[in-house]
Design an enzyme around this catalytic site. Structure first.
Site, PDB file in Angstrom:
ATOM      1  N   SER A   8       0.837  -1.196   0.000  1.00 43.49           N
ATOM      2  CA  SER A   8       0.000   0.000   0.000  1.00 43.49           C
ATOM      3  C   SER A   8       0.872   1.245   0.000  1.00 43.49           C
ATOM      4  O   SER A   8       1.602   1.508   0.964  1.00 43.49           O
ATOM      5  CB  SER A   8      -0.910   0.014   1.222  1.00 43.49           C
ATOM      6  OG  SER A   8      -1.583   1.253   1.322  1.00 43.49           O
ATOM      7  N   HIS A  33      -1.196  -1.218  -4.290  1.00 47.04           N
ATOM      8  CA  HIS A  33      -2.466  -0.932  -3.624  1.00 47.04           C
ATOM      9  C   HIS A  33      -2.571   0.559  -3.336  1.00 47.04           C
ATOM     10  O   HIS A  33      -1.666   1.153  -2.741  1.00 47.04           O
ATOM     11  CB  HIS A  33      -2.556  -1.723  -2.317  1.00 47.04           C
ATOM     12  CG  HIS A  33      -3.908  -1.710  -1.680  1.00 47.04           C
ATOM     13  ND1 HIS A  33      -4.945  -2.522  -2.096  1.00 47.04           N
ATOM     14  CD2 HIS A  33      -4.396  -0.980  -0.655  1.00 47.04           C
ATOM     15  CE1 HIS A  33      -6.008  -2.304  -1.354  1.00 47.04           C
ATOM     16  NE2 HIS A  33      -5.712  -1.352  -0.473  1.00 47.04           N
ATOM     17  N   ASP A  35      -4.966   3.399  -1.603  1.00 46.43           N
ATOM     18  CA  ASP A  35      -6.079   3.658  -0.696  1.00 46.43           C
ATOM     19  C   ASP A  35      -6.603   5.077  -0.887  1.00 46.43           C
ATOM     20  O   ASP A  35      -5.912   6.055  -0.576  1.00 46.43           O
ATOM     21  CB  ASP A  35      -5.638   3.485   0.757  1.00 46.43           C
ATOM     22  CG  ASP A  35      -5.385   2.030   1.107  1.00 46.43           C
ATOM     23  OD1 ASP A  35      -6.295   1.215   0.891  1.00 46.43           O
ATOM     24  OD2 ASP A  35      -4.290   1.716   1.600  1.00 46.43           O
ATOM     25  N   MET A  37      -9.245   7.774   0.321  1.00 46.60           N
ATOM     26  CA  MET A  37     -10.107   8.073   1.470  1.00 46.60           C
ATOM     27  C   MET A  37     -10.667   9.487   1.336  1.00 46.60           C
ATOM     28  O   MET A  37      -9.945  10.404   0.938  1.00 46.60           O
ATOM     29  CB  MET A  37      -9.315   7.977   2.770  1.00 46.60           C
ATOM     30  CG  MET A  37      -8.603   6.662   2.983  1.00 46.60           C
ATOM     31  SD  MET A  37      -7.700   6.670   4.562  1.00 46.60           S
ATOM     32  CE  MET A  37      -6.778   5.142   4.408  1.00 46.60           C
ATOM     33  N   HIS A  66      -8.498   0.997  -3.935  1.00 52.00           N
ATOM     34  CA  HIS A  66      -9.485   0.727  -2.886  1.00 52.00           C
ATOM     35  C   HIS A  66     -10.188   2.031  -2.524  1.00 52.00           C
ATOM     36  O   HIS A  66      -9.589   2.927  -1.932  1.00 52.00           O
ATOM     37  CB  HIS A  66      -8.755   0.130  -1.676  1.00 52.00           C
ATOM     38  CG  HIS A  66      -9.627  -0.117  -0.499  1.00 52.00           C
ATOM     39  ND1 HIS A  66      -9.128  -0.402   0.751  1.00 52.00           N
ATOM     40  CD2 HIS A  66     -10.987  -0.138  -0.348  1.00 52.00           C
ATOM     41  CE1 HIS A  66     -10.117  -0.576   1.605  1.00 52.00           C
ATOM     42  NE2 HIS A  66     -11.257  -0.409   0.966  1.00 52.00           N
ATOM     43  N   MET A  68     -12.406   4.058  -0.348  1.00 48.74           N
ATOM     44  CA  MET A  68     -13.045   4.203   0.961  1.00 48.74           C
ATOM     45  C   MET A  68     -13.777   5.541   0.948  1.00 48.74           C
ATOM     46  O   MET A  68     -13.386   6.503   1.628  1.00 48.74           O
ATOM     47  CB  MET A  68     -11.998   4.128   2.073  1.00 48.74           C
ATOM     48  CG  MET A  68     -11.483   2.730   2.302  1.00 48.74           C
ATOM     49  SD  MET A  68     -10.142   2.640   3.520  1.00 48.74           S
ATOM     50  CE  MET A  68      -8.730   2.785   2.423  1.00 48.74           C
ATOM     51  N   MET A 137     -11.322  -6.338   5.370  1.00 50.09           N
ATOM     52  CA  MET A 137     -10.571  -5.453   6.249  1.00 50.09           C
ATOM     53  C   MET A 137     -10.292  -6.175   7.559  1.00 50.09           C
ATOM     54  O   MET A 137     -11.213  -6.650   8.234  1.00 50.09           O
ATOM     55  CB  MET A 137     -11.344  -4.165   6.523  1.00 50.09           C
ATOM     56  CG  MET A 137     -11.490  -3.244   5.315  1.00 50.09           C
ATOM     57  SD  MET A 137      -9.913  -2.722   4.580  1.00 50.09           S
ATOM     58  CE  MET A 137      -9.099  -1.925   5.981  1.00 50.09           C
ATOM     59  N   PHE A 143      -6.936   4.296   8.892  1.00 49.76           N
ATOM     60  CA  PHE A 143      -5.592   4.599   9.377  1.00 49.76           C
ATOM     61  C   PHE A 143      -4.695   3.378   9.239  1.00 49.76           C
ATOM     62  O   PHE A 143      -5.156   2.240   9.384  1.00 49.76           O
ATOM     63  CB  PHE A 143      -5.617   5.034  10.853  1.00 49.76           C
ATOM     64  CG  PHE A 143      -6.365   6.305  11.104  1.00 49.76           C
ATOM     65  CD1 PHE A 143      -5.751   7.531  10.930  1.00 49.76           C
ATOM     66  CD2 PHE A 143      -7.697   6.274  11.496  1.00 49.76           C
ATOM     67  CE1 PHE A 143      -6.452   8.709  11.153  1.00 49.76           C
ATOM     68  CE2 PHE A 143      -8.400   7.441  11.731  1.00 49.76           C
ATOM     69  CZ  PHE A 143      -7.771   8.668  11.549  1.00 49.76           C
ATOM     70  N   ASP A 175      -6.497  -6.790   4.189  1.00 50.52           N
ATOM     71  CA  ASP A 175      -5.807  -5.519   4.398  1.00 50.52           C
ATOM     72  C   ASP A 175      -5.878  -5.113   5.863  1.00 50.52           C
ATOM     73  O   ASP A 175      -6.966  -4.965   6.416  1.00 50.52           O
ATOM     74  CB  ASP A 175      -6.461  -4.435   3.526  1.00 50.52           C
ATOM     75  CG  ASP A 175      -5.768  -3.088   3.611  1.00 50.52           C
ATOM     76  OD1 ASP A 175      -4.775  -2.968   4.355  1.00 50.52           O
ATOM     77  OD2 ASP A 175      -6.219  -2.160   2.924  1.00 50.52           O
TER      78      ASP A 175
END
Length: 216
Positions: A8, A33, A35, A37, A66, A68, A137, A143, A175
């Site tokens: 990640s 990966h 992330d 957010m 991913h 979120m 998850m 975080f 993850d």
């Protein structure tokens, strides 16, 4: 069974992101990966479409993106254009999940659904045949560096049973809190893909850590 590693980049050094991506290109990593957010669905803000597009310019490994975020349907086309190869949306964020999955595939991406720690695996039983991957998850999202939730092993086992029962080729990704100990057990339990952020990028030799996660 495949053993794949998806470092990640959220845990990487963003002041030298190009070099970090090049290191991943040369490593035994299988995916990169990413992330994303929004500060609404999860209590943190990371990066978005422009950064994905820049990473895509130099990455030689598939981008495992991913989301979120709330209302992910609004951004499916944009992330496809930015270079996402796999797009993961949260079960908890999608009102019409089947429609969302089809929209992802229509843009030429592999479709993945993520489950938060409190969300039961069996909620996917009517759509598992449509999914290229399921992301479990093993920490509460938002975080890095959190402690691994032990119940995840049971969820991996349940999901593996569902996949085998439905005879699909769906990959299981995990993850959160991945290290040598949890990673080994996750692979043994039935996971295919491990996401590792701080464990990889916080190590003295990230490329060696990736290799050890995959092969030891």
């Amino acid at each position: 069974m495949e053993k794949l590693i998806a470092p990640s980049i959220l845990a990487s050094d963003f002041t030298r992101l190009g070099k970090e991506i090049e290191m991943l290109n040369q490593s035994d990593a299988d995916y990169i990966h990413c992330d994303v957010m929004d500060g609404v669905f999860v209590p943190n803000i990371s990066f978005g479409i422009p950064v994905i597009a820049q990473i895509n310019k130099t990455a030689s490994k598939p981008l495992d993106v991913h989301l979120m975020i709330v209302d992910p349907d609004r951004y499916i086309k944009a992330f496809g254009k930015a270079g996402a190869d796999i797009l993961t949306v949260h079960y908890e964020a999608c009102t019409h999940l089947h429609r969302t999955i089809q929209a992802i595939k229509d843009e030429g991406m592999r479709a993945s659904v993520c489950l938060n720690p409190h969300t039961p695996v069996l909620l996917l039983q009517d759509i598992i045949q449509e999914l290229d991957m399921v992301l479990l998850m093993s920490v509460n999202p938002g975080f890095g560096g959190q402690k691994f939730i032990e119940h995840t092993y049971h969820k991996v086992s349940q999901l593996r049973q569902l996949i085998e029962k439905r005879n699909t080729n769906t990959l299981i990704e995990v993850d959160g809190g991945v290290n040598y100990e949890t990673g080994k057990k996750l692979f043994e339990t039935g996971a295919n893909v491990l996401v590792a952020g701080s464990f990889v990028f916080g190590s003295e030799n990230p490329a060696e850590t990736i290799r050890n996660l995959k092969y030891r």
